[in-house]
Design an enzyme around this catalytic site. Structure first.
Site, mmCIF file in Angstrom:
data_model
loop_
_atom_site.group_PDB
_atom_site.id
_atom_site.type_symbol
_atom_site.label_atom_id
_atom_site.label_comp_id
_atom_site.label_asym_id
_atom_site.label_seq_id
_atom_site.Cartn_x
_atom_site.Cartn_y
_atom_site.Cartn_z
ATOM 1 N N GLY A 28 7.170 -7.979 1.807
ATOM 2 C CA GLY A 28 7.184 -6.453 2.305
ATOM 3 C C GLY A 28 6.083 -5.596 3.162
ATOM 4 O O GLY A 28 5.538 -6.680 4.003
ATOM 5 N N ARG B 68 0.741 -4.492 5.336
ATOM 6 C CA ARG B 68 0.463 -3.914 5.856
ATOM 7 C C ARG B 68 0.399 -2.899 6.383
ATOM 8 O O ARG B 68 -0.444 -2.362 6.771
ATOM 9 C CB ARG B 68 -1.142 -4.684 6.667
ATOM 10 C CG ARG B 68 -0.349 -5.396 7.747
ATOM 11 C CD ARG B 68 -1.176 -6.015 8.796
ATOM 12 N NE ARG B 68 -0.629 -6.689 9.822
ATOM 13 C CZ ARG B 68 -1.155 -7.009 10.639
ATOM 14 N NH1 ARG B 68 -1.958 -7.214 10.757
ATOM 15 N NH2 ARG B 68 -0.083 -8.042 10.922
ATOM 16 N N LYS C 234 -0.388 1.239 10.267
ATOM 17 C CA LYS C 234 -0.081 -0.357 10.328
ATOM 18 C C LYS C 234 -1.746 -1.152 10.739
ATOM 19 O O LYS C 234 -2.468 -0.974 11.304
ATOM 20 C CB LYS C 234 0.754 -1.244 11.984
ATOM 21 C CG LYS C 234 0.948 -2.657 11.381
ATOM 22 C CD LYS C 234 1.230 -3.249 12.506
ATOM 23 C CE LYS C 234 2.103 -4.453 12.702
ATOM 24 N NZ LYS C 234 2.607 -5.074 13.507
ATOM 25 N N GLY D 140 -4.953 -6.633 4.148
ATOM 26 C CA GLY D 140 -3.859 -5.243 4.567
ATOM 27 C C GLY D 140 -4.461 -4.664 6.039
ATOM 28 O O GLY D 140 -4.272 -3.501 6.218
ATOM 29 N N ARG E 264 2.503 3.513 14.179
ATOM 30 C CA ARG E 264 4.341 3.095 14.923
ATOM 31 C C ARG E 264 5.311 4.333 14.511
ATOM 32 O O ARG E 264 5.448 4.608 13.514
ATOM 33 C CB ARG E 264 4.289 1.491 14.364
ATOM 34 C CG ARG E 264 5.470 1.210 14.531
ATOM 35 C CD ARG E 264 5.838 -1.107 13.968
ATOM 36 N NE ARG E 264 5.367 -0.298 12.139
ATOM 37 C CZ ARG E 264 5.436 -1.940 11.724
ATOM 38 N NH1 ARG E 264 5.779 -3.092 12.404
ATOM 39 N NH2 ARG E 264 5.540 -1.639 10.613
ATOM 40 N N ARG F 45 14.637 -3.855 7.710
ATOM 41 C CA ARG F 45 15.000 -4.496 8.498
ATOM 42 C C ARG F 45 15.995 -5.702 8.318
ATOM 43 O O ARG F 45 16.574 -5.192 6.587
ATOM 44 C CB ARG F 45 13.915 -5.212 7.711
ATOM 45 C CG ARG F 45 12.169 -5.704 8.686
ATOM 46 C CD ARG F 45 11.243 -5.260 7.892
ATOM 47 N NE ARG F 45 10.101 -4.808 8.476
ATOM 48 C CZ ARG F 45 9.069 -5.264 9.452
ATOM 49 N NH1 ARG F 45 9.027 -6.248 9.767
ATOM 50 N NH2 ARG F 45 8.292 -4.184 8.699
ATOM 51 N N ASP G 80 13.096 -11.509 8.390
ATOM 52 C CA ASP G 80 11.947 -10.057 7.843
ATOM 53 C C ASP G 80 11.344 -9.296 9.277
ATOM 54 O O ASP G 80 11.039 -7.803 9.352
ATOM 55 C CB ASP G 80 10.601 -9.932 7.012
ATOM 56 C CG ASP G 80 9.810 -11.569 7.797
ATOM 57 O OD1 ASP G 80 10.519 -12.565 8.189
ATOM 58 O OD2 ASP G 80 8.888 -11.284 7.380
ATOM 59 N N ASN G 81 11.816 -9.317 10.809
ATOM 60 C CA ASN G 81 10.971 -9.259 11.728
ATOM 61 C C ASN G 81 12.142 -8.384 12.735
ATOM 62 O O ASN G 81 12.216 -8.759 13.703
ATOM 63 C CB ASN G 81 10.379 -9.720 12.411
ATOM 64 C CG ASN G 81 8.983 -10.191 11.904
ATOM 65 O OD1 ASN G 81 8.403 -9.411 10.832
ATOM 66 N ND2 ASN G 81 8.436 -11.052 12.592
ATOM 67 N N ASP H 257 7.184 -5.381 15.101
ATOM 68 C CA ASP H 257 6.088 -6.699 14.951
ATOM 69 C C ASP H 257 5.650 -7.222 15.759
ATOM 70 O O ASP H 257 6.040 -8.658 16.114
ATOM 71 C CB ASP H 257 7.116 -6.973 13.879
ATOM 72 C CG ASP H 257 6.768 -6.601 12.227
ATOM 73 O OD1 ASP H 257 6.896 -5.035 12.127
ATOM 74 O OD2 ASP H 257 6.974 -7.430 11.006
HETATM 75 P P1 AMP Z 1 4.203 -11.105 10.126
HETATM 76 O O1 AMP Z 1 5.312 -12.390 10.648
HETATM 77 O O2 AMP Z 1 3.242 -10.824 11.107
HETATM 78 O O3 AMP Z 1 5.392 -9.738 9.971
HETATM 79 O O4 AMP Z 1 3.897 -10.330 8.084
HETATM 80 C C1 AMP Z 1 4.338 -11.410 7.530
HETATM 81 C C2 AMP Z 1 4.246 -10.703 6.387
HETATM 82 O O5 AMP Z 1 3.160 -11.471 6.281
HETATM 83 C C3 AMP Z 1 4.524 -9.123 6.162
HETATM 84 O O6 AMP Z 1 4.668 -9.090 4.952
HETATM 85 C C4 AMP Z 1 2.894 -8.827 6.868
HETATM 86 O O7 AMP Z 1 2.496 -7.654 6.163
HETATM 87 C C5 AMP Z 1 2.056 -9.579 6.486
HETATM 88 N N1 AMP Z 1 0.856 -9.537 6.865
HETATM 89 C C6 AMP Z 1 0.664 -9.734 8.083
HETATM 90 N N2 AMP Z 1 -0.578 -9.858 7.886
HETATM 91 C C7 AMP Z 1 -1.817 -8.977 6.912
HETATM 92 C C8 AMP Z 1 -2.422 -8.515 6.487
HETATM 93 N N3 AMP Z 1 -3.839 -9.029 7.073
HETATM 94 N N4 AMP Z 1 -2.808 -7.839 4.980
HETATM 95 C C9 AMP Z 1 -1.050 -7.866 3.855
HETATM 96 N N5 AMP Z 1 -0.049 -8.628 4.499
HETATM 97 C C10 AMP Z 1 -0.339 -8.751 5.876
HETATM 98 MG MG MG Z 2 6.614 -8.670 9.769
#
Ligand code: AMP
Ligand code: MG
Length: 461
Positions: free
Chosen positions: A81, A84, A99, A112, A162, A169, A237-238, A247
């Protein structure tokens, strides 16, 4: 001016309402003015800061973070989900997503937040991709702050705003499918068709939607490959349902030409190496197919997936042919192109520089390339197109400026250490129009200096 979110109409199964959490001493460090105008946001700097920090009260619109699942490095994660990010509203039909504005129910123990470093990288890469005609989410502004954020080192928190028509996604579909919630899968597909592809309504609309996603994904990936872009974290998810690059994390433009280039240093297996991107995208499309199989007959799904490669090859070949200035089709052309790439690999040449040099009349690549250039110029002599027209066409697809990691790093260090943002402005303007000469900025086309040869990029952002 900022209106309510269409996404909110889907209902509470799809998201959680959240409250943004403020950062200390925020200020805008860059604004994409053209995007602000496109969004018809007639806001003062102060009002825009309010929007981009999540502090502004927008009549009756509450931020939301959406819930999705996804395959990360090949493994299914049942619930992810927006950990952040949150949607705060729409402007002129585009969703605004903050973001780094704090934790959400999907933060999974993380903070977050987004750091200034990664926010600058996302901001600059968004404009670079747009400049290269590659479908992407956009970025309206960067907000910097004095709030400490803990990564490998203490860094400062920032927020990127953004912008995209939709942030849906593949993983949104996977979430409901994995829970057997086929009604929710259908509702989501109907939502995407109604709002983003209304022309597909009617007979076979779900299959048409899937084919459209396959096509737009194939075109996006073909352009990544032609321009040397490596995403780094192609988890499902990206992957955007609209075929947008989304992302930005440890992405990188390939500098020294190497098909097995891995930009994400946490990717030990090279799952997301440059040359694997086309097949990984297909693998992700297959995950999407699996998630929507309650809507589409199995054989139709398979047949649709089988079209992916053709779409990709067609777009990639067309771009590569234009990059090499080849108009008339000749059966030896792909060998000619591949031989050049092979030489770049053997001699560790910079991809973008080597491509841009092709439109010069002579060999500027050194004597190892003499015989290749002899063949190439003989081949070009057979073309009917006028040389100056050919040069113009080639220079309109071979960028002079790409977002090299060290260029981003210089802008980041200046912002972090000196609170000076002029380097962001310079890069933003060059990358917005990467095919233009801007002779006074020739130094920005150079390869990485010694200090920056081994910059490492991780997922930490
Ligand atoms: P990403 O692969 O960078 O797209 O992130 C994978 C998942 O981790 C997504 O659900 C992001 O929302 C979550 N995420 C990444 N960094 C943080 C963060 N600093 N705080 C909370 N959730 C994060
Ligand atoms: Mg992501």
């Amino acid at each position: 001016m900022i209106s309510s979110l269409k996404f909110a109409e889907l209902g509470e199964e799809y998201y959680s309402r959240i409250k943004t959490q403020s950062l200390e001493n925020t200020h805008l460090i860059h604004v994409n003015k053209a995007l602000k105008a496109k969004l018809e946001l007639n806001l003062s700097e102060k009002e825009l800061l309010g929007v981009c920090t999540g502090e502004a009260k927008l009549d009756g619109i509450e931020p939301l973070s959406s819930v999705y699942a996804g395959h990360q490095f090949g493994y299914f994660v049942p619930q992810l989900g927006d950990g952040r990010s949150c949607l705060i509203g729409e402007a002129n039909g585009y969703e605004l997503s903050l973001k780094g504005a704090g934790t959400t129910p999907y933060s999974r123990g993380a903070d977050g937040r987004a750091v200034l470093r990664s926010s600058i990288r996302e901001y600059l890469c968004s404009i670079a991709m747009k400049g290269l005609n590659i479908a992407t989410t956009e970025a309206l502004a960067i907000v910097a702050s004095d709030t400490d954020v803990y990564r490998e080192h203490v860094e400062s928190g920032a927020i990127v705003t953004r912008v995209a028509k939709s942030h849906i996604r593949f993983g949104h579909f996977e979430l409901f499918a994995s829970r057997g919630q086929t009604t929710e899968v259908k509702k989501l597909a109907d939502f995407v068709i109604d709002h983003y592809y209304p022309q597909l309504k009617g007979k076979d609309s779900y299959l048409q939607l899937f084919k459209t996603v396959i096509f737009s994904t194939a075109v996006m990936i073909a352009r990544w490959q032609a321009q040397g872009f490596a995403h780094g974290v192609m988890n499902s998810d990206n992957m955007s349902i609209l075929g947008l690059t989304i992302d930005y994390g440890p992405f990188s433009f390939m500098e020294t030409y190497n098909p097995s280039f891995i930009c994400n240093h946490s990717d030990h297996q090279g799952r997301y190496s440059f040359e694997r991107q086309p097949s990984v995208a297909l693998w992700n499309l297959d995950r999407l197919a699996n998630a929507i199989r309650s809507l589409i007959d199995e054989t139709h799904l398979k047949d649709a997936l089988a079209e992916y490669e053709g779409f990709l090859v067609k777009e990639y070949s067309a771009l590569m042919r234009q990059k090499f200035g080849l108009v008339d089709v000749n059966e030896d052309d792909s060998k000619l192109v591949n031989d050049y790439l092979q030489l770049l690999y053997e001699h560790k040449k910079d991809y973008s520089i080597s491509m841009r040099l092709l439109s010069k009349d002579s060999n500027n690549m050194g004597s190892d390339f003499d015989s290749w250039f002899e063949r190439y110029h003989q081949r070009l002599d057979q073309e009917k197109i006028k040389p100056n027209q050919r040069k113009q066409s080639m220079d309109s697809v071979n960028p002079k400026y790409v977002l090299r990691n060290y260029l981003a790093e210089v802008a980041i260090r200046k912002a972090e250490d000196q609170h000076q943002y002029d380097e962001i402005e310079t890069l933003f303007n060059l990358l917005k129009k990467p095919f233009e000469e801007h002779e006074e900025f020739d130094s920005y086309t150079k390869e990485a200096p010694e200090w920056a040869k081994n910059l490492e990029l991780s997922c930490s952002s």
